[in-house]
Design a protein around this motif. Structure first.
Motif, PDB file in Angstrom:
ATOM      1  N   ARG A  34      -6.451  -3.259   5.922  1.00  0.00           N
ATOM      2  CA  ARG A  34      -7.067  -4.346   5.161  1.00  0.00           C
ATOM      3  C   ARG A  34      -8.577  -4.122   5.067  1.00  0.00           C
ATOM      4  O   ARG A  34      -9.248  -3.946   6.078  1.00  0.00           O
ATOM      5  CB  ARG A  34      -6.798  -5.694   5.838  1.00  0.00           C
ATOM      6  N   ARG A  35      -9.093  -4.141   3.864  1.00  0.00           N
ATOM      7  CA  ARG A  35     -10.532  -4.007   3.679  1.00  0.00           C
ATOM      8  C   ARG A  35     -11.182  -5.375   3.869  1.00  0.00           C
ATOM      9  O   ARG A  35     -10.879  -6.319   3.139  1.00  0.00           O
ATOM     10  CB  ARG A  35     -10.842  -3.466   2.282  1.00  0.00           C
ATOM     11  N   LEU A  36     -12.055  -5.499   4.857  1.00  0.00           N
ATOM     12  CA  LEU A  36     -12.729  -6.764   5.143  1.00  0.00           C
ATOM     13  C   LEU A  36     -14.058  -6.878   4.408  1.00  0.00           C
ATOM     14  O   LEU A  36     -14.417  -7.929   3.890  1.00  0.00           O
ATOM     15  CB  LEU A  36     -12.977  -6.908   6.649  1.00  0.00           C
ATOM     16  N   VAL A  37     -14.811  -5.818   4.459  1.00  0.00           N
ATOM     17  CA  VAL A  37     -16.139  -5.714   3.858  1.00  0.00           C
ATOM     18  C   VAL A  37     -16.229  -4.281   3.364  1.00  0.00           C
ATOM     19  O   VAL A  37     -15.463  -3.417   3.823  1.00  0.00           O
ATOM     20  CB  VAL A  37     -17.245  -5.986   4.916  1.00  0.00           C
ATOM     21  N   HIS A  38     -17.152  -3.995   2.479  1.00  0.00           N
ATOM     22  CA  HIS A  38     -17.295  -2.624   2.013  1.00  0.00           C
ATOM     23  C   HIS A  38     -17.482  -1.671   3.190  1.00  0.00           C
ATOM     24  O   HIS A  38     -18.418  -1.794   3.969  1.00  0.00           O
ATOM     25  CB  HIS A  38     -18.496  -2.505   1.073  1.00  0.00           C
ATOM     26  N   GLY A  39     -16.531  -0.730   3.353  1.00  0.00           N
ATOM     27  CA  GLY A  39     -16.611   0.258   4.414  1.00  0.00           C
ATOM     28  C   GLY A  39     -16.028  -0.167   5.747  1.00  0.00           C
ATOM     29  O   GLY A  39     -15.990   0.615   6.691  1.00  0.00           O
ATOM     30  N   VAL A  40     -15.537  -1.410   5.861  1.00  0.00           N
ATOM     31  CA  VAL A  40     -15.001  -1.925   7.119  1.00  0.00           C
ATOM     32  C   VAL A  40     -13.547  -2.346   6.898  1.00  0.00           C
ATOM     33  O   VAL A  40     -13.242  -3.071   5.940  1.00  0.00           O
ATOM     34  CB  VAL A  40     -15.819  -3.115   7.649  1.00  0.00           C
ATOM     35  N   TYR A  41     -12.685  -1.927   7.804  1.00  0.00           N
ATOM     36  CA  TYR A  41     -11.246  -2.146   7.641  1.00  0.00           C
ATOM     37  C   TYR A  41     -10.658  -2.764   8.898  1.00  0.00           C
ATOM     38  O   TYR A  41     -11.251  -2.736   9.977  1.00  0.00           O
ATOM     39  CB  TYR A  41     -10.557  -0.815   7.340  1.00  0.00           C
ATOM     40  N   ALA A  42      -9.437  -3.305   8.741  1.00  0.00           N
ATOM     41  CA  ALA A  42      -8.746  -3.916   9.869  1.00  0.00           C
ATOM     42  C   ALA A  42      -7.272  -3.540   9.831  1.00  0.00           C
ATOM     43  O   ALA A  42      -6.698  -3.277   8.762  1.00  0.00           O
ATOM     44  CB  ALA A  42      -8.881  -5.438   9.832  1.00  0.00           C
ATOM     45  N   ASP A  43      -6.685  -3.523  11.010  1.00  0.00           N
ATOM     46  CA  ASP A  43      -5.241  -3.343  11.133  1.00  0.00           C
ATOM     47  C   ASP A  43      -4.556  -4.438  10.309  1.00  0.00           C
ATOM     48  O   ASP A  43      -4.849  -5.627  10.482  1.00  0.00           O
ATOM     49  CB  ASP A  43      -4.860  -3.482  12.616  1.00  0.00           C
ATOM     50  N   PRO A  44      -3.639  -4.099   9.395  1.00  0.00           N
ATOM     51  CA  PRO A  44      -3.014  -5.116   8.547  1.00  0.00           C
ATOM     52  C   PRO A  44      -2.155  -6.099   9.329  1.00  0.00           C
ATOM     53  O   PRO A  44      -1.784  -7.158   8.799  1.00  0.00           O
ATOM     54  CB  PRO A  44      -2.167  -4.298   7.573  1.00  0.00           C
ATOM     55  N   GLY A  45      -1.836  -5.779  10.578  1.00  0.00           N
ATOM     56  CA  GLY A  45      -1.043  -6.696  11.392  1.00  0.00           C
ATOM     57  C   GLY A  45      -1.842  -7.833  11.982  1.00  0.00           C
ATOM     58  O   GLY A  45      -1.266  -8.796  12.507  1.00  0.00           O
ATOM     59  N   LEU A  46      -3.180  -7.763  11.899  1.00  0.00           N
ATOM     60  CA  LEU A  46      -4.016  -8.832  12.452  1.00  0.00           C
ATOM     61  C   LEU A  46      -4.016 -10.042  11.525  1.00  0.00           C
ATOM     62  O   LEU A  46      -4.048  -9.892  10.301  1.00  0.00           O
ATOM     63  CB  LEU A  46      -5.451  -8.338  12.639  1.00  0.00           C
ATOM     64  N   PRO A  47      -3.986 -11.247  12.082  1.00  0.00           N
ATOM     65  CA  PRO A  47      -4.049 -12.446  11.233  1.00  0.00           C
ATOM     66  C   PRO A  47      -5.345 -12.443  10.420  1.00  0.00           C
ATOM     67  O   PRO A  47      -6.429 -12.238  10.979  1.00  0.00           O
ATOM     68  CB  PRO A  47      -4.040 -13.603  12.252  1.00  0.00           C
TER      69      PRO A  47
END
Length: 292
Positions: A34-47
């Motif tokens: 999951r893209r949170l901010v430009h250049g920053v991502y998160a595990d898609p399993g996180l709420p």
């Protein structure tokens, strides 16, 4: 923080993960991070909530900056900001950092004791958060957040009053002094807080979370009450329209009416036309027919 911790688990800089060999650019795309901010991502399993968005912005913060205001309130009992809302950031005046488009950056004076680190995220302290919420947000939004923060015991009413009294000459003090007297931790939802504030600003004084008794027996606890007029104001959120809740609400309404109370039920659409809602409530308080 190492790239390993940023990536495993949770939130990470894409460039750092690629540079240190955890992912290739193709893998970053294929694995649906999951893209949170430009250049920053998160595990898609996180709420996906506002705090996750804040964690993404936090990886890009300039030195001395912190998550603040309505966003920081999510750490102090008021998780009302939506996942996609801009992240409020407070930044020292001398640091000319604009932040990503997902951040709403406010340059201000930050004292050394105004920021704490929670879960690796720099966040303003509860009291500093309270001040910024009251100065940056609309009055009803600010009071709803402060109601929740006081109810969660992250700040006290006495601390808010003292802060307002000591704030002479500080930017935003007039907004703080307007908001603090309206704070009441008895509210059980943001919309209930907003409704109470609107009534207070209109010169009405409802009692929050009032317990209705009839002949010594408990009947119901209502969101807002005018006991002398036996008038209850109930805010009905989405859960009131769920199948199993509807009959319970109807039975509760029957009990209140049997006890001699009138009830005005307020929905989100009613809140969009406050003048009409206030007129309806005033009419009910004066006993006008057909007003409930």
């Amino acid at each position: 923080m190492s790239a390993h911790r940023r990536l495993l688990p949770g939130v990470f800089l894409g460039s750092a993960a690629i540079a240190e060999g955890y992912l290739t650019r193709a893998q970053l795309r294929r694995r649906s991070y999951r893209r949170l901010v430009h250049g920053v991502y998160a595990d898609p399993g996180l709420p996906f909530d506002h705090r996750l968005r804040c964690r993404g912005v936090a990886l890009l913060l300039a030195p001395g900056a912190a998550i603040g205001g309505y966003s920081a309130a999510a750490w102090y009992g008021a998780p009302f900001a939506a996942a996609a809302d801009q992240v409020t950031v407070v930044c020292p005046e001398e640091v000319r950092w604009r932040g990503p488009r997902e951040a709403d950056v406010h340059h201000t004076v930050l004292q050394p004791g105004d920021v704490v680190c929670i879960d690796d995220v720099p966040v303003t302290t509860a009291l500093r958060t309270a001040w910024d919420v009251m100065t940056l947000e609309p009055l009803t939004t600010a009071v709803a957040a402060l109601d929740a923060m006081v109810a969660a015991e992250h700040v006290t009413l006495a601390e808010l009053v003292s802060m307002a009294q000591r704030g002479s000459g500080r930017w935003g003090v007039s907004r703080v002094r307007r908001a603090v007297p309206l704070v009441d931790p008895r509210a059980e939802s943001p919309q209930e807080s907003r409704l109470r504030v609107c009534l207070r600003l209109a010169g009405l004084e409802p009692v929050p979370q009032y317990e209705v008794l009839h002949r010594g027996w408990f009947v119901a606890r209502v969101d807002l009450a005018f006991p002398d007029e036996r008038l209850a104001i109930e805010y009905e959120g989405a859960h009131h329209f769920e199948d199993d809740q509807i009959p319970r609400d109807d039975a509760r309404l029957d009990r209140l009416r049997a006890a001699g109370w009138r009830v005005i039920r307020v929905s989100v659409s009613d809140m969009r036309d406050l003048d009409a809602l206030l007129a309806r409530i005033r009419a009910a308080l004066t006993g006008a027919p057909g007003s409930h």
